[in-house]
Scaffold this motif. Structure first.
Motif, mmCIF file in Angstrom:
data_model
loop_
_atom_site.group_PDB
_atom_site.id
_atom_site.type_symbol
_atom_site.label_atom_id
_atom_site.label_comp_id
_atom_site.label_asym_id
_atom_site.label_seq_id
_atom_site.Cartn_x
_atom_site.Cartn_y
_atom_site.Cartn_z
ATOM 1 N N HIS A 148 4.847 -26.092 -7.539
ATOM 2 C CA HIS A 148 5.435 -24.844 -7.016
ATOM 3 C C HIS A 148 6.575 -25.288 -6.662
ATOM 4 O O HIS A 148 7.274 -26.252 -6.957
ATOM 5 N N GLY A 172 8.342 -25.367 -3.848
ATOM 6 C CA GLY A 172 8.761 -25.844 -2.654
ATOM 7 C C GLY A 172 8.983 -24.742 -1.613
ATOM 8 O O GLY A 172 8.119 -23.602 -1.925
ATOM 9 N N LYS A 173 9.219 -24.957 -0.510
ATOM 10 C CA LYS A 173 9.348 -24.096 0.625
ATOM 11 C C LYS A 173 10.076 -22.783 -0.120
ATOM 12 O O LYS A 173 10.911 -23.079 -0.629
ATOM 13 N N PRO A 174 9.876 -21.519 0.819
ATOM 14 C CA PRO A 174 10.554 -20.234 0.379
ATOM 15 C C PRO A 174 11.993 -20.626 0.515
ATOM 16 O O PRO A 174 12.423 -20.998 1.767
ATOM 17 N N GLN A 175 12.956 -20.253 -0.258
ATOM 18 C CA GLN A 175 14.654 -20.219 -0.268
ATOM 19 C C GLN A 175 14.994 -18.812 -0.348
ATOM 20 O O GLN A 175 14.471 -18.370 -1.507
ATOM 21 N N HIS A 189 1.817 -21.026 8.031
ATOM 22 C CA HIS A 189 3.236 -20.534 8.674
ATOM 23 C C HIS A 189 3.355 -18.847 8.624
ATOM 24 O O HIS A 189 4.282 -18.510 9.495
ATOM 25 N N ASN A 190 2.613 -18.451 7.875
ATOM 26 C CA ASN A 190 2.704 -16.510 7.705
ATOM 27 C C ASN A 190 1.183 -16.285 7.583
ATOM 28 O O ASN A 190 0.897 -15.997 6.617
ATOM 29 N N TYR A 222 8.485 -14.496 1.471
ATOM 30 C CA TYR A 222 7.949 -15.325 2.343
ATOM 31 C C TYR A 222 7.536 -14.331 3.687
ATOM 32 O O TYR A 222 6.422 -14.599 4.276
ATOM 33 N N ALA A 249 9.173 -18.177 -3.037
ATOM 34 C CA ALA A 249 8.471 -19.360 -3.582
ATOM 35 C C ALA A 249 7.886 -19.032 -4.963
ATOM 36 O O ALA A 249 7.306 -18.054 -4.965
#
Length: 157
Positions: free
Chosen positions: A107, A109-112, A2-3, A135, A45
């Protein structure tokens, strides 16, 4: 994925040494102690990454001469051993350069964009790296990382 421009090794990382099966609670707070923050938190994250014993940089191991063989230093430092009761020398994991299915133990989870996030895990004896990962590149801000465990651990930046 994703990045693709991500440079993990530039993110804050902490070495964590576990000498026996241990429960850990990590809490990341995006602020400074006793300071009210008025800006939005960054999307981040939190990762617990297992480190291969070959990726550990050994400093001086107390109780052993500096010219001791590397294998002896690793054994005395407790690396790769279930009981790991060796001298408390300065051992530090190398910086994480990639997150994979095999090295990420737990972890958040998704960056929040959360002011606070918590990760719970039961970790086996070995070296780990705690990675605080925003992120996108250039996202910076103050944070506090706290760890609670049921047994003594060694953690350093």
């Amino acid at each position: 994925k994703h990045n693709p421009d991500c440079k993990l090794w530039l993110n804050p990382q902490f070495s964590l040494r576990i000498d026996r099966p241990t429960d850990i609670c990590l809490t990341l707070t995006q602020s400074l102690p006793n300071v009210t923050m008025h800006n939005n938190p960054q999307p981040v994250a939190l990762y617990i990454v297992a480190v291969d014993t070959e990726e550990v940089v050994l400093g001086t191991v107390r109780g052993l001469p500096d010219d001791a063989p590397e294998a002896e230093k690793r054994a005395f430092a407790g690396l790769g051993h279930e009981t790991g009761v060796g001298g408390s020398g300065s051992t530090k994991a190398r910086r994480v350069r990639a997150l994979t299915n095999t090295n990420v133990v737990k972890h958040s989870g998704k960056p929040q964009r959360l002011r606070e996030m918590t990760v719970y895990a039961t970790l086996q004896p070995r070296m780990y790296t705690i990675l605080v990962a925003p992120y996108q590149r250039g996202m910076e801000g103050p944070f506090t990382l706290k760890a609670w465990t049921n047994y003594s651990v060694a953690m350093k930046r």
